[in-house]
Design a protein around this motif. Structure first.
Motif, PDB file in Angstrom:
ATOM      1  N   GLY A  70      -3.447  27.724  20.346  1.00 23.58           N
ATOM      2  CA  GLY A  70      -3.068  27.888  19.012  1.00 23.58           C
ATOM      3  C   GLY A  70      -1.735  26.628  18.857  1.00 23.58           C
ATOM      4  O   GLY A  70      -1.483  26.398  17.384  1.00 23.58           O
ATOM      5  N   GLU A  71      -1.448  26.901  19.782  1.00 30.26           N
ATOM      6  CA  GLU A  71       0.286  25.149  19.555  1.00 30.26           C
ATOM      7  C   GLU A  71       0.139  24.588  19.560  1.00 30.26           C
ATOM      8  O   GLU A  71      -0.156  23.304  20.046  1.00 30.26           O
ATOM      9  N   ALA A  72       1.135  22.710  19.381  1.00 27.61           N
ATOM     10  CA  ALA A  72       0.838  21.812  19.377  1.00 27.61           C
ATOM     11  C   ALA A  72       1.505  21.740  20.923  1.00 27.61           C
ATOM     12  O   ALA A  72       1.617  22.631  21.664  1.00 27.61           O
ATOM     13  N   ALA A  73       0.461  20.962  21.680  1.00 30.27           N
ATOM     14  CA  ALA A  73       0.459  21.176  22.979  1.00 30.27           C
ATOM     15  C   ALA A  73       1.874  20.410  23.866  1.00 30.27           C
ATOM     16  O   ALA A  73       2.258  20.971  25.096  1.00 30.27           O
ATOM     17  N   LEU A  74       3.000  19.402  22.974  1.00 24.50           N
ATOM     18  CA  LEU A  74       3.446  19.473  23.569  1.00 24.50           C
ATOM     19  C   LEU A  74       5.184  20.662  24.258  1.00 24.50           C
ATOM     20  O   LEU A  74       5.921  20.401  24.539  1.00 24.50           O
ATOM     21  N   GLY A  75       4.874  21.462  23.159  1.00 22.18           N
ATOM     22  CA  GLY A  75       5.648  22.594  22.947  1.00 22.18           C
ATOM     23  C   GLY A  75       4.782  24.289  23.222  1.00 22.18           C
ATOM     24  O   GLY A  75       5.915  24.850  23.170  1.00 22.18           O
ATOM     25  N   SER A  76       3.484  23.654  24.459  1.00 24.61           N
ATOM     26  CA  SER A  76       3.077  24.576  23.844  1.00 24.61           C
ATOM     27  C   SER A  76       3.316  25.655  25.348  1.00 24.61           C
ATOM     28  O   SER A  76       4.879  24.930  26.290  1.00 24.61           O
ATOM     29  N   ALA A  77       3.122  26.785  26.120  1.00 23.26           N
ATOM     30  CA  ALA A  77       3.298  26.669  27.543  1.00 23.26           C
ATOM     31  C   ALA A  77       2.813  26.415  28.666  1.00 23.26           C
ATOM     32  O   ALA A  77       2.913  26.629  29.271  1.00 23.26           O
ATOM     33  N   LEU A  78       1.591  25.253  28.373  1.00 28.20           N
ATOM     34  CA  LEU A  78       0.655  24.678  29.412  1.00 28.20           C
ATOM     35  C   LEU A  78       1.671  23.809  29.490  1.00 28.20           C
ATOM     36  O   LEU A  78       0.481  22.616  29.978  1.00 28.20           O
ATOM     37  N   ALA A  79       1.997  22.939  28.222  1.00 27.00           N
ATOM     38  CA  ALA A  79       3.200  21.277  28.322  1.00 27.00           C
ATOM     39  C   ALA A  79       3.616  20.751  30.154  1.00 27.00           C
ATOM     40  O   ALA A  79       2.794  20.202  30.296  1.00 27.00           O
ATOM     41  N   GLU A  80       4.574  22.152  30.857  1.00 28.35           N
ATOM     42  CA  GLU A  80       4.889  22.224  32.293  1.00 28.35           C
ATOM     43  C   GLU A  80       3.239  21.522  32.949  1.00 28.35           C
ATOM     44  O   GLU A  80       3.885  21.358  33.788  1.00 28.35           O
ATOM     45  N   LEU A  81       2.656  22.664  33.070  1.00 24.28           N
ATOM     46  CA  LEU A  81       1.382  22.768  34.185  1.00 24.28           C
ATOM     47  C   LEU A  81       0.481  21.344  33.431  1.00 24.28           C
ATOM     48  O   LEU A  81       0.187  20.828  34.651  1.00 24.28           O
ATOM     49  N   LEU A  82       0.826  21.090  32.484  1.00 23.29           N
ATOM     50  CA  LEU A  82      -0.669  19.705  32.103  1.00 23.29           C
ATOM     51  C   LEU A  82       0.379  18.356  32.582  1.00 23.29           C
ATOM     52  O   LEU A  82       0.088  17.430  33.466  1.00 23.29           O
ATOM     53  N   ARG A  83       1.556  18.485  32.614  1.00 28.50           N
ATOM     54  CA  ARG A  83       3.135  16.767  33.068  1.00 28.50           C
ATOM     55  C   ARG A  83       2.410  17.439  34.746  1.00 28.50           C
ATOM     56  O   ARG A  83       2.551  16.006  35.070  1.00 28.50           O
ATOM     57  N   ASP A  84       2.777  18.651  34.879  1.00 30.08           N
ATOM     58  CA  ASP A  84       2.474  18.397  36.117  1.00 30.08           C
ATOM     59  C   ASP A  84       1.736  17.968  37.492  1.00 30.08           C
ATOM     60  O   ASP A  84       1.779  17.412  38.082  1.00 30.08           O
ATOM     61  N   ALA A  85       0.373  18.264  36.713  1.00 31.31           N
ATOM     62  CA  ALA A  85      -0.661  17.663  36.492  1.00 31.31           C
ATOM     63  C   ALA A  85      -1.283  16.156  36.552  1.00 31.31           C
ATOM     64  O   ALA A  85      -2.442  15.187  36.630  1.00 31.31           O
ATOM     65  N   GLY A  86      -0.479  15.658  36.251  1.00 32.14           N
ATOM     66  CA  GLY A  86      -0.170  13.891  35.592  1.00 32.14           C
ATOM     67  C   GLY A  86      -0.249  13.639  34.180  1.00 32.14           C
ATOM     68  O   GLY A  86      -0.611  12.721  33.656  1.00 32.14           O
ATOM     69  N   PHE A  87      -0.632  14.510  33.387  1.00 33.96           N
ATOM     70  CA  PHE A  87      -0.640  14.185  31.966  1.00 33.96           C
ATOM     71  C   PHE A  87       0.378  14.083  31.576  1.00 33.96           C
ATOM     72  O   PHE A  87       1.292  14.721  31.528  1.00 33.96           O
ATOM     73  N   ARG A  88       0.104  13.125  30.493  1.00 36.60           N
ATOM     74  CA  ARG A  88       1.102  11.850  29.466  1.00 36.60           C
ATOM     75  C   ARG A  88       1.646  12.444  28.244  1.00 36.60           C
ATOM     76  O   ARG A  88       0.629  12.405  27.681  1.00 36.60           O
ATOM     77  N   ALA A  89       2.936  12.726  27.615  1.00 36.02           N
ATOM     78  CA  ALA A  89       3.466  12.625  26.930  1.00 36.02           C
ATOM     79  C   ALA A  89       2.749  11.579  25.431  1.00 36.02           C
ATOM     80  O   ALA A  89       3.115  10.792  26.116  1.00 36.02           O
ATOM     81  N   THR A  90       2.128  11.987  24.282  1.00 37.48           N
ATOM     82  CA  THR A  90       1.412  10.200  23.104  1.00 37.48           C
ATOM     83  C   THR A  90       2.343  11.355  22.351  1.00 37.48           C
ATOM     84  O   THR A  90       2.525  12.616  21.732  1.00 37.48           O
ATOM     85  N   PRO A  91       1.820  10.606  21.491  1.00 32.56           N
ATOM     86  CA  PRO A  91       2.830  10.894  19.817  1.00 32.56           C
ATOM     87  C   PRO A  91       1.982  12.457  19.178  1.00 32.56           C
ATOM     88  O   PRO A  91       2.248  13.459  18.879  1.00 32.56           O
ATOM     89  N   ARG A  92       0.181  12.365  19.618  1.00 30.17           N
ATOM     90  CA  ARG A  92      -0.497  13.509  19.447  1.00 30.17           C
ATOM     91  C   ARG A  92      -0.312  14.705  20.770  1.00 30.17           C
ATOM     92  O   ARG A  92      -1.615  15.661  20.169  1.00 30.17           O
ATOM     93  N   GLY A  93       0.039  14.684  21.623  1.00 28.74           N
ATOM     94  CA  GLY A  93      -0.111  15.621  22.881  1.00 28.74           C
ATOM     95  C   GLY A  93      -0.123  14.836  23.707  1.00 28.74           C
ATOM     96  O   GLY A  93       0.893  14.743  23.860  1.00 28.74           O
ATOM     97  N   LEU A  94      -1.047  15.270  25.141  1.00 34.82           N
ATOM     98  CA  LEU A  94      -0.287  14.596  25.958  1.00 34.82           C
ATOM     99  C   LEU A  94      -1.902  14.851  26.834  1.00 34.82           C
ATOM    100  O   LEU A  94      -3.035  15.126  26.395  1.00 34.82           O
ATOM    101  N   ARG A  95      -1.895  13.594  27.545  1.00 34.98           N
ATOM    102  CA  ARG A  95      -2.754  12.721  27.505  1.00 34.98           C
ATOM    103  C   ARG A  95      -3.318  12.431  28.891  1.00 34.98           C
ATOM    104  O   ARG A  95      -2.004  11.827  29.642  1.00 34.98           O
ATOM    105  N   LEU A  96      -4.364  12.219  29.625  1.00 34.68           N
ATOM    106  CA  LEU A  96      -4.508  11.821  30.939  1.00 34.68           C
ATOM    107  C   LEU A  96      -5.796  11.015  31.487  1.00 34.68           C
ATOM    108  O   LEU A  96      -6.836  11.554  30.709  1.00 34.68           O
ATOM    109  N   ARG A  97      -5.608  10.046  31.670  1.00 38.06           N
ATOM    110  CA  ARG A  97      -7.015   8.632  31.873  1.00 38.06           C
ATOM    111  C   ARG A  97      -6.958   8.682  33.441  1.00 38.06           C
ATOM    112  O   ARG A  97      -6.913   9.264  34.715  1.00 38.06           O
TER     113      ARG A  97
END
Length: 173
Positions: free
Chosen positions: A145-172
């Motif tokens: 329910g929160e913006a991905a960049l400010g969510s509790a999951l953001a750090e875990l997503l970044r650690d898994a390789g997701f990168r910040a974008t203007p809309r959120g976190l993306r992994l290709r």
């Protein structure tokens, strides 16, 4: 109805085309499977100490029990979205328990636990599915329910390789 299906399954059991067993705890005793499947399920033990079994499944996959045989657990955070057996959605299970739900299109994640180790395993499994080409790319805009960049999951997503974008976190892939 059920009586007719049960009769057909009993006939299949008598002819040796399927077997009956009690394999899934909490479900009724009328559980049937093709020969070998029950033995394989029973042979699967618990993972070794410290190792978790993570599986990414389509929310509609018959092997994914939530929303069918089991109720969806409560989600974390205040969200108006609800998990469901919807086409295009994914469920990430860790040791058999649903930890993450990825809504169709991947823009929104719902989590069912605050246990960091289970969330880390689920996010890692999701990143692995992307890396192996199962999902293409994944762009998460909202998490619980929160913006991905400010969510509790953001750090875990970044650690898994997701990168910040203007809309959120993306992994290709």
């Amino acid at each position: 109805g059920f009586a007719g299906v049960y009769k057909v399954l009993r006939a299949m059991e008598e002819s040796g085309r399927c077997r009956r067993g009690y394999v899934v705890e909490g479900l009724g005793a009328a559980q049937f499977a093709v020969p070998g499947a029950i033995d394989r399920l029973r042979a699967v033990g618990q993972p070794a100490d410290g190792i978790t079994a993570t599986v990414v499944l389509a929310a509609t996959d018959p092997a994914q029990p939530y929303g069918a045989a089991l109720p969806w657990p409560s989600t974390i955070g205040e969200v108006r979205h609800r998990p469901g057996r919807k086409a295009g959605a994914l469920a990430v299970l860790v040791d058999g328990a649903v930890v993450l739900y990825v809504e169709r299109g991947g823009r929104s994640l719902l989590s069912f636990t605050e246990d960091t180790s289970r969330l880390r395993a689920a996010v890692s499994g999701l990143a692995g599915a992307v890396a192996q080409g199962w999902l293409g790319s994944l762009s998460v805009e909202r998490a619980d329910g929160e913006a991905a960049l400010g969510s509790a999951l953001a750090e875990l997503l970044r650690d898994a390789g997701f990168r910040a974008t203007p809309r959120g976190l993306r992994l290709r892939a």
